[in-house]
Design a protein around this motif. Structure first.
Motif, mmCIF file in Angstrom:
data_model
loop_
_atom_site.group_PDB
_atom_site.id
_atom_site.type_symbol
_atom_site.label_atom_id
_atom_site.label_comp_id
_atom_site.label_asym_id
_atom_site.label_seq_id
_atom_site.Cartn_x
_atom_site.Cartn_y
_atom_site.Cartn_z
ATOM 1 N N ASN A 107 -8.461 -11.863 -2.204
ATOM 2 C CA ASN A 107 -9.517 -11.654 -3.191
ATOM 3 C C ASN A 107 -9.257 -10.328 -3.909
ATOM 4 O OD1 ASN A 107 -11.834 -11.754 -4.661
ATOM 5 N ND2 ASN A 107 -13.148 -12.263 -2.917
ATOM 6 N N ASP A 108 -8.329 -10.344 -4.859
ATOM 7 C CA ASP A 108 -7.882 -9.118 -5.511
ATOM 8 C C ASP A 108 -8.941 -8.495 -6.408
ATOM 9 O OD1 ASP A 108 -5.407 -9.218 -4.277
ATOM 10 O OD2 ASP A 108 -4.550 -10.474 -5.839
ATOM 11 N N ASP A 109 -9.769 -9.320 -7.045
ATOM 12 C CA ASP A 109 -10.810 -8.766 -7.922
ATOM 13 C C ASP A 109 -11.844 -7.979 -7.133
ATOM 14 O OD1 ASP A 109 -9.651 -9.803 -10.189
ATOM 15 O OD2 ASP A 109 -10.759 -11.686 -10.051
ATOM 16 N N ARG B 165 -10.281 -4.702 -6.042
ATOM 17 C CA ARG B 165 -10.222 -3.786 -7.180
ATOM 18 C C ARG B 165 -11.580 -3.127 -7.426
ATOM 19 N NH1 ARG B 165 -7.400 -6.868 -10.439
ATOM 20 N NH2 ARG B 165 -5.481 -5.732 -10.074
ATOM 21 N N THR C 262 -3.194 2.442 -3.412
ATOM 22 C CA THR C 262 -3.912 1.987 -4.602
ATOM 23 C C THR C 262 -3.098 2.343 -5.841
ATOM 24 O OG1 THR C 262 -5.179 4.046 -4.684
ATOM 25 C CG2 THR C 262 -6.215 2.188 -3.588
ATOM 26 N N ASN D 65 1.868 -7.674 -3.725
ATOM 27 C CA ASN D 65 1.654 -7.237 -5.103
ATOM 28 C C ASN D 65 2.267 -5.860 -5.366
ATOM 29 O OD1 ASN D 65 -0.139 -5.647 -3.703
ATOM 30 N ND2 ASN D 65 -1.853 -5.996 -5.078
ATOM 31 N N ALA E 128 -5.606 -1.656 -8.345
ATOM 32 C CA ALA E 128 -5.339 -2.703 -7.362
ATOM 33 C C ALA E 128 -5.078 -2.069 -6.004
ATOM 34 C CB ALA E 128 -4.146 -3.538 -7.784
ATOM 35 N N TYR E 129 -5.494 -2.754 -4.933
ATOM 36 C CA TYR E 129 -5.144 -2.311 -3.587
ATOM 37 C C TYR E 129 -3.769 -2.892 -3.283
ATOM 38 C CZ TYR E 129 -5.600 -0.836 1.206
ATOM 39 O OH TYR E 129 -5.398 -0.201 2.412
ATOM 40 N N ALA F 276 -8.184 -7.594 0.039
ATOM 41 C CA ALA F 276 -6.821 -7.830 -0.443
ATOM 42 C C ALA F 276 -6.056 -8.732 0.524
ATOM 43 C CB ALA F 276 -6.094 -6.505 -0.632
ATOM 44 N N CYS G 97 3.824 -1.303 -8.678
ATOM 45 C CA CYS G 97 2.745 -2.286 -8.709
ATOM 46 C C CYS G 97 3.154 -3.457 -9.596
ATOM 47 C CB CYS G 97 1.481 -1.622 -9.242
ATOM 48 S SG CYS G 97 0.059 -2.735 -9.362
ATOM 49 N N ARG H 95 -0.412 -4.118 -1.508
ATOM 50 C CA ARG H 95 0.094 -4.700 -0.273
ATOM 51 C C ARG H 95 1.585 -4.933 -0.464
ATOM 52 N NH1 ARG H 95 -2.196 -9.876 1.084
ATOM 53 N NH2 ARG H 95 -2.024 -10.212 -1.138
#
Length: 91
Positions: free
Chosen positions: A23-25, A28, A53, A66, A59-60, A19, A80, A62
């Motif tokens: 690299n969000d995917d 996740r 989370t 996000n 999603a992680y 994250a 989120c 931050r």
């Protein structure tokens, strides 16, 4: 400590690193895998994992990137990007 608990901690660290790199995917997918391992082995997820989370989209979180964090009367509200809100009490 069991192997499953160590694996969940390692996946949490990998999700945080992914994250941070944007690299969000990948983050996740690490979160989903950690949750599956915890469910399969009947483990409670660490507090740091559950607080960072999203329950809806995995999603992680931050703060500032996000997730939005706000203080209300006696609780913290973490929102989120997907719109899901989590509330945690504080004193």
């Amino acid at each position: 400590m069991s192997i499953a608990a160590e694996r969940v901690e390692r996946l949490e660290a990998l999700a945080a690193a992914a994250a941070a790199e944007g690299n969000d995917d990948r983050a996740r997918s690490y979160v989903r895998l950690a949750r599956r391992i915890a469910e399969r082995n009947r483990l409670a997820l660490p507090r740091s994992f559950t607080r960072f989370t999203c329950d809806a989209c995995d999603a992680y979180l931050r703060p500032g990137a996000n997730a939005r964090v706000r203080l209300r009367d006696g609780h913290v509200v973490v929102t989120c990007d997907c719109g899901e809100q989590a509330r945690y009490p504080y004193e």
